[in-house]
Scaffold this active site. Sequence first.
Site, short mmCIF file in Angstrom:
data_model
loop_
_atom_site.label_atom_id
_atom_site.label_comp_id
_atom_site.label_asym_id
_atom_site.label_seq_id
_atom_site.Cartn_x
_atom_site.Cartn_y
_atom_site.Cartn_z
N SER A 125 0.89 -0.74 -0.01
CA SER A 125 0.29 -0.08 0.05
C SER A 125 0.98 1.05 0.17
O SER A 125 2.31 1.14 0.18
CB SER A 125 -1.04 0.31 0.87
OG SER A 125 -0.14 0.21 2.70
N ILE A 155 3.24 4.92 0.19
CA ILE A 155 4.32 4.72 -1.43
C ILE A 155 4.88 3.49 -1.47
O ILE A 155 5.17 3.36 -2.58
CB ILE A 155 5.75 5.56 0.12
CG1 ILE A 155 4.80 7.01 0.11
CG2 ILE A 155 6.90 5.92 -1.13
CD1 ILE A 155 6.00 7.04 1.39
N ARG A 171 5.35 -8.16 5.60
CA ARG A 171 4.20 -8.93 6.48
C ARG A 171 2.49 -8.88 6.33
O ARG A 171 1.78 -10.04 6.25
CB ARG A 171 3.85 -8.35 8.58
CG ARG A 171 5.48 -8.38 8.50
CD ARG A 171 5.68 -8.06 9.66
NE ARG A 171 5.12 -6.41 10.10
CZ ARG A 171 4.98 -5.49 11.17
NH1 ARG A 171 4.92 -6.72 12.18
NH2 ARG A 171 4.83 -4.79 11.48
N ASN A 180 11.56 -0.55 1.74
CA ASN A 180 10.33 1.24 2.14
C ASN A 180 9.18 0.80 2.90
O ASN A 180 8.71 1.23 3.91
CB ASN A 180 9.35 0.52 0.44
CG ASN A 180 8.14 1.91 1.16
OD1 ASN A 180 8.02 3.02 1.46
ND2 ASN A 180 6.72 0.79 1.75
N TYR A 188 11.35 7.02 16.62
CA TYR A 188 11.71 7.46 14.56
C TYR A 188 12.26 7.80 13.81
O TYR A 188 13.16 7.77 13.22
CB TYR A 188 9.89 8.09 14.32
CG TYR A 188 9.90 7.86 12.78
CD1 TYR A 188 9.68 6.36 12.01
CD2 TYR A 188 9.37 8.90 12.16
CE1 TYR A 188 9.14 6.63 10.96
CE2 TYR A 188 9.18 8.99 10.86
CZ TYR A 188 8.82 7.49 10.71
OH TYR A 188 9.11 7.95 8.48
N LYS A 220 15.35 6.93 11.80
CA LYS A 220 15.35 7.37 10.08
C LYS A 220 17.49 8.54 10.40
O LYS A 220 17.10 8.05 8.72
CB LYS A 220 14.18 8.19 9.24
CG LYS A 220 13.32 7.40 9.94
CD LYS A 220 13.04 6.75 8.31
CE LYS A 220 11.38 6.29 8.25
NZ LYS A 220 11.75 4.89 7.57
#
Length: 241
Positions: free
Chosen positions: A13, A15, A35, A74, A139, A143
């Site tokens: 789904s 991006i 998953r 991704n 997060y 990143k």
Amino acid sequence: MKDLHAVVTGGGSGIGAAIARQLRKAGARVTLMGRNVERLKATGLPYQPADVGDEASVRAAFTACGPVDILVNNAGQVETAKATATSLELWQRMLQVNLTGTFLCSREVLDGMAKRGFGRVINVASTAGLTGYAYVAAYCAAKHGVVGLTKALALEYAKKGVTVNAVCPGYTETDIIERSVQTLVAKTGRSADEAKAEFARSNPQGRLVQPDEVASTVLWLAGAGAVNGQSISVCGGEILR
């Protein structure tokens, strides 16, 4: 892209799905990993179930799908919490999915790419890998790690025909934003439109980034042999502020 095999993690789904569509349209043979098997099936593309944060699962999935020419890391996840309310479990989840998953998947393909003299690894990071945001410390840390990993791998494989780059989207119109909108609505009592506008205001263009805009940047990087170790912002100029 003809005859090239591309793997897109988290490709069911948002991006990831947009990236898969554009790579397929450009002629690549695409395999999705993720998953959520039902979402993967719904795309109609070949897929391998995989939990990117689990070493054995990653190894099995890449063994099953064969040599990879283009890897798009991704798969990712975001959870919000005040820094002092961030549990160790939340911290580890953010690192495991966003950073360790990128490392594990990359490790499976890099030496094969080097032996064949061609490869593209493209990591979907975030503007949170380039700057900081409140309430997403874990997060942001993960990143930022992805951006650092991108630079290190780019140098390590630079002379072997392999490039490693990252794209850093700003707020993008995906399920993640929809969940964030609902959280903001629940916490503040604002309408969904008002909550969505709050995210759009961070972009100087006054809008949310679209998944296909991120996918177009990934497609460009897949064909850009002299671009290596870069983190390309796709955010309408958000981080210039």
